[in-house]
Scaffold this motif. Structure first.
Motif, PDB file in Angstrom:
ATOM      1  N   GLU A  70       0.869  -1.220   0.169  1.00  0.00           N
ATOM      2  CA  GLU A  70      -0.101  -0.157  -0.053  1.00  0.00           C
ATOM      3  C   GLU A  70       0.910   1.230   0.167  1.00  0.00           C
ATOM      4  O   GLU A  70       2.068   1.313   0.631  1.00  0.00           O
ATOM      5  CB  GLU A  70      -0.841  -0.087   1.300  1.00  0.00           C
ATOM      6  CG  GLU A  70      -1.759  -1.180   1.215  1.00  0.00           C
ATOM      7  CD  GLU A  70      -2.560  -1.082   2.662  1.00  0.00           C
ATOM      8  OE1 GLU A  70      -2.677  -0.319   3.466  1.00  0.00           O
ATOM      9  OE2 GLU A  70      -3.277  -2.197   2.710  1.00  0.00           O
ATOM     10  N   PRO A  71       0.480   2.240  -0.654  1.00  0.00           N
ATOM     11  CA  PRO A  71       1.279   3.454  -0.734  1.00  0.00           C
ATOM     12  C   PRO A  71       1.262   4.105   0.595  1.00  0.00           C
ATOM     13  O   PRO A  71       0.234   4.238   1.613  1.00  0.00           O
ATOM     14  CB  PRO A  71       0.712   4.271  -1.774  1.00  0.00           C
ATOM     15  CG  PRO A  71      -0.550   3.658  -2.183  1.00  0.00           C
ATOM     16  CD  PRO A  71      -0.581   2.277  -1.585  1.00  0.00           C
ATOM     17  N   MET A  72       2.287   5.005   0.785  1.00  0.00           N
ATOM     18  CA  MET A  72       2.328   5.513   2.218  1.00  0.00           C
ATOM     19  C   MET A  72       1.695   6.864   2.041  1.00  0.00           C
ATOM     20  O   MET A  72       1.414   7.598   1.225  1.00  0.00           O
ATOM     21  CB  MET A  72       3.828   6.156   2.459  1.00  0.00           C
ATOM     22  CG  MET A  72       4.731   4.610   3.048  1.00  0.00           C
ATOM     23  SD  MET A  72       6.527   4.785   3.067  1.00  0.00           S
ATOM     24  CE  MET A  72       6.710   6.360   3.931  1.00  0.00           C
ATOM     25  N   ALA A  73       1.061   7.310   3.378  1.00  0.00           N
ATOM     26  CA  ALA A  73       0.126   8.292   3.283  1.00  0.00           C
ATOM     27  C   ALA A  73       1.493   9.991   3.173  1.00  0.00           C
ATOM     28  O   ALA A  73       2.485   9.640   3.344  1.00  0.00           O
ATOM     29  CB  ALA A  73      -0.411   8.912   4.788  1.00  0.00           C
ATOM     30  N   GLU A  74       0.648  11.089   2.597  1.00  0.00           N
ATOM     31  CA  GLU A  74       1.709  12.195   2.321  1.00  0.00           C
ATOM     32  C   GLU A  74       2.544  12.309   3.791  1.00  0.00           C
ATOM     33  O   GLU A  74       3.964  12.660   3.565  1.00  0.00           O
ATOM     34  CB  GLU A  74       0.865  13.140   2.080  1.00  0.00           C
ATOM     35  CG  GLU A  74       1.677  14.570   1.651  1.00  0.00           C
ATOM     36  CD  GLU A  74       2.446  13.877   0.157  1.00  0.00           C
ATOM     37  OE1 GLU A  74       3.483  14.588  -0.015  1.00  0.00           O
ATOM     38  OE2 GLU A  74       1.768  13.210  -0.671  1.00  0.00           O
ATOM     39  N   GLU A  81      11.162  11.267   4.593  1.00  0.00           N
ATOM     40  CA  GLU A  81      12.336  11.949   3.956  1.00  0.00           C
ATOM     41  C   GLU A  81      12.888  13.237   4.883  1.00  0.00           C
ATOM     42  O   GLU A  81      13.701  14.142   4.241  1.00  0.00           O
ATOM     43  CB  GLU A  81      11.598  12.686   2.554  1.00  0.00           C
ATOM     44  CG  GLU A  81      11.193  11.708   1.517  1.00  0.00           C
ATOM     45  CD  GLU A  81      10.443  12.420   0.488  1.00  0.00           C
ATOM     46  OE1 GLU A  81       9.885  13.661   0.535  1.00  0.00           O
ATOM     47  OE2 GLU A  81      10.252  11.826  -0.753  1.00  0.00           O
ATOM     48  N   GLY A  82      12.664  13.329   5.847  1.00  0.00           N
ATOM     49  CA  GLY A  82      13.118  14.031   6.934  1.00  0.00           C
ATOM     50  C   GLY A  82      12.691  15.620   6.793  1.00  0.00           C
ATOM     51  O   GLY A  82      13.579  16.539   7.100  1.00  0.00           O
ATOM     52  N   TYR A  84      10.486  17.016   8.612  1.00  0.00           N
ATOM     53  CA  TYR A  84      10.186  17.358   9.862  1.00  0.00           C
ATOM     54  C   TYR A  84      11.486  17.668  10.737  1.00  0.00           C
ATOM     55  O   TYR A  84      12.428  16.854  10.675  1.00  0.00           O
ATOM     56  CB  TYR A  84       9.201  16.729  10.486  1.00  0.00           C
ATOM     57  CG  TYR A  84       7.903  16.568   9.949  1.00  0.00           C
ATOM     58  CD1 TYR A  84       7.044  17.541   9.705  1.00  0.00           C
ATOM     59  CD2 TYR A  84       7.507  15.124   9.513  1.00  0.00           C
ATOM     60  CE1 TYR A  84       5.853  17.147   8.970  1.00  0.00           C
ATOM     61  CE2 TYR A  84       6.309  14.864   9.089  1.00  0.00           C
ATOM     62  CZ  TYR A  84       5.508  15.756   8.637  1.00  0.00           C
ATOM     63  OH  TYR A  84       4.294  15.479   7.958  1.00  0.00           O
ATOM     64  N   SER A  85      11.334  18.718  11.745  1.00  0.00           N
ATOM     65  CA  SER A  85      12.744  18.635  12.562  1.00  0.00           C
ATOM     66  C   SER A  85      12.122  18.642  13.946  1.00  0.00           C
ATOM     67  O   SER A  85      11.034  19.107  14.165  1.00  0.00           O
ATOM     68  CB  SER A  85      13.419  20.034  12.450  1.00  0.00           C
ATOM     69  OG  SER A  85      12.586  21.184  12.555  1.00  0.00           O
ATOM     70  N   PHE A  86      12.941  18.177  14.969  1.00  0.00           N
ATOM     71  CA  PHE A  86      12.609  18.149  16.180  1.00  0.00           C
ATOM     72  C   PHE A  86      13.540  18.633  17.286  1.00  0.00           C
ATOM     73  O   PHE A  86      14.729  18.494  16.800  1.00  0.00           O
ATOM     74  CB  PHE A  86      12.399  16.500  16.490  1.00  0.00           C
ATOM     75  CG  PHE A  86      11.130  15.844  15.709  1.00  0.00           C
ATOM     76  CD1 PHE A  86       9.875  15.752  16.082  1.00  0.00           C
ATOM     77  CD2 PHE A  86      11.619  15.235  14.475  1.00  0.00           C
ATOM     78  CE1 PHE A  86       8.961  15.191  15.271  1.00  0.00           C
ATOM     79  CE2 PHE A  86      10.731  14.451  13.944  1.00  0.00           C
ATOM     80  CZ  PHE A  86       9.419  14.581  14.277  1.00  0.00           C
ATOM     81  N   PRO A  87      13.274  18.973  18.172  1.00  0.00           N
ATOM     82  CA  PRO A  87      14.049  19.635  19.258  1.00  0.00           C
ATOM     83  C   PRO A  87      15.252  18.566  19.353  1.00  0.00           C
ATOM     84  O   PRO A  87      15.168  17.164  19.760  1.00  0.00           O
ATOM     85  CB  PRO A  87      13.367  19.762  20.511  1.00  0.00           C
ATOM     86  CG  PRO A  87      12.069  20.030  20.240  1.00  0.00           C
ATOM     87  CD  PRO A  87      11.959  18.955  18.836  1.00  0.00           C
ATOM     88  N   GLY A  88      16.526  19.134  19.360  1.00  0.00           N
ATOM     89  CA  GLY A  88      17.657  18.126  19.614  1.00  0.00           C
ATOM     90  C   GLY A  88      18.044  17.470  18.327  1.00  0.00           C
ATOM     91  O   GLY A  88      18.969  16.720  18.208  1.00  0.00           O
ATOM     92  N   ASP A  89      17.643  17.804  17.295  1.00  0.00           N
ATOM     93  CA  ASP A  89      17.870  17.084  15.999  1.00  0.00           C
ATOM     94  C   ASP A  89      19.222  18.248  14.974  1.00  0.00           C
ATOM     95  O   ASP A  89      19.561  17.756  14.132  1.00  0.00           O
ATOM     96  CB  ASP A  89      16.945  17.168  14.778  1.00  0.00           C
ATOM     97  CG  ASP A  89      15.949  15.831  15.130  1.00  0.00           C
ATOM     98  OD1 ASP A  89      16.229  15.173  15.831  1.00  0.00           O
ATOM     99  OD2 ASP A  89      14.875  15.944  14.333  1.00  0.00           O
ATOM    100  N   ASN A  90      19.390  19.453  15.879  1.00  0.00           N
ATOM    101  CA  ASN A  90      20.590  20.047  15.186  1.00  0.00           C
ATOM    102  C   ASN A  90      20.164  20.686  13.991  1.00  0.00           C
ATOM    103  O   ASN A  90      20.894  20.863  13.245  1.00  0.00           O
ATOM    104  CB  ASN A  90      21.849  19.311  15.103  1.00  0.00           C
ATOM    105  CG  ASN A  90      22.389  18.657  16.311  1.00  0.00           C
ATOM    106  OD1 ASN A  90      22.357  19.515  17.635  1.00  0.00           O
ATOM    107  ND2 ASN A  90      23.178  17.842  16.599  1.00  0.00           N
ATOM    108  N   GLY A  91      18.957  20.760  13.940  1.00  0.00           N
ATOM    109  CA  GLY A  91      18.313  21.679  12.739  1.00  0.00           C
ATOM    110  C   GLY A  91      18.173  20.550  11.561  1.00  0.00           C
ATOM    111  O   GLY A  91      17.972  21.145  10.332  1.00  0.00           O
ATOM    112  N   LYS A  92      18.175  19.455  11.452  1.00  0.00           N
ATOM    113  CA  LYS A  92      17.944  18.511  10.394  1.00  0.00           C
ATOM    114  C   LYS A  92      16.531  18.470  10.220  1.00  0.00           C
ATOM    115  O   LYS A  92      15.518  18.600  10.886  1.00  0.00           O
ATOM    116  CB  LYS A  92      18.377  16.865  10.975  1.00  0.00           C
ATOM    117  CG  LYS A  92      19.846  17.004  10.680  1.00  0.00           C
ATOM    118  CD  LYS A  92      20.219  15.517  11.318  1.00  0.00           C
ATOM    119  CE  LYS A  92      21.570  15.303  11.395  1.00  0.00           C
ATOM    120  NZ  LYS A  92      22.135  13.961  11.706  1.00  0.00           N
TER     121      LYS A  92
END
Length: 92
Positions: A70-74, A81-82, A84-92
């Motif tokens: 099944e295709p993945m949701a958007e 694909e990265g 989103y950034s999360f606190p502590g990700d160093n801006g990734k």
């Protein structure tokens, strides 16, 4: 558990390894301070067992056959694909 000095471990390494293969744990000490432990990596019974193809075949019927087709949701694609950034990700 047996404790031996570094000198004894160096002079009797083969004997100590044979004891470890038999299941014993041996601590090597510098003076009165333990610095290392000799332990068996795996039991010889486990290492010599032949592999059994199909050992997990019973799990085949518990998953729907098209689960991974099944295709993945958007949102899942964005997360993969990265985007989103999360606190502590160093801006990734």
């Amino acid at each position: 558990m047996t404790v031996v000095t570094i000198h004894k471990a160096k002079t009797e390494l083969s004997k100590l390894l044979a004891r470890v293969e038999a299941g014993e744990e041996i601590v090597i000490a510098r003076g009165d301070e333990p610095i290392a432990k000799l332990v068996p990596l795996a039991s010889t019974e486990k290492r010599n067992l032949p592999r059994k193809p199909g050992a997990l075949a019973h799990l085949r019927d518990t998953l729907p056959p098209d689960l991974f087709l099944e295709p993945m949701a958007e949102g899942e694609i964005d997360a993969w694909e990265g985007k989103y950034s999360f606190p502590g990700d160093n801006g990734k």
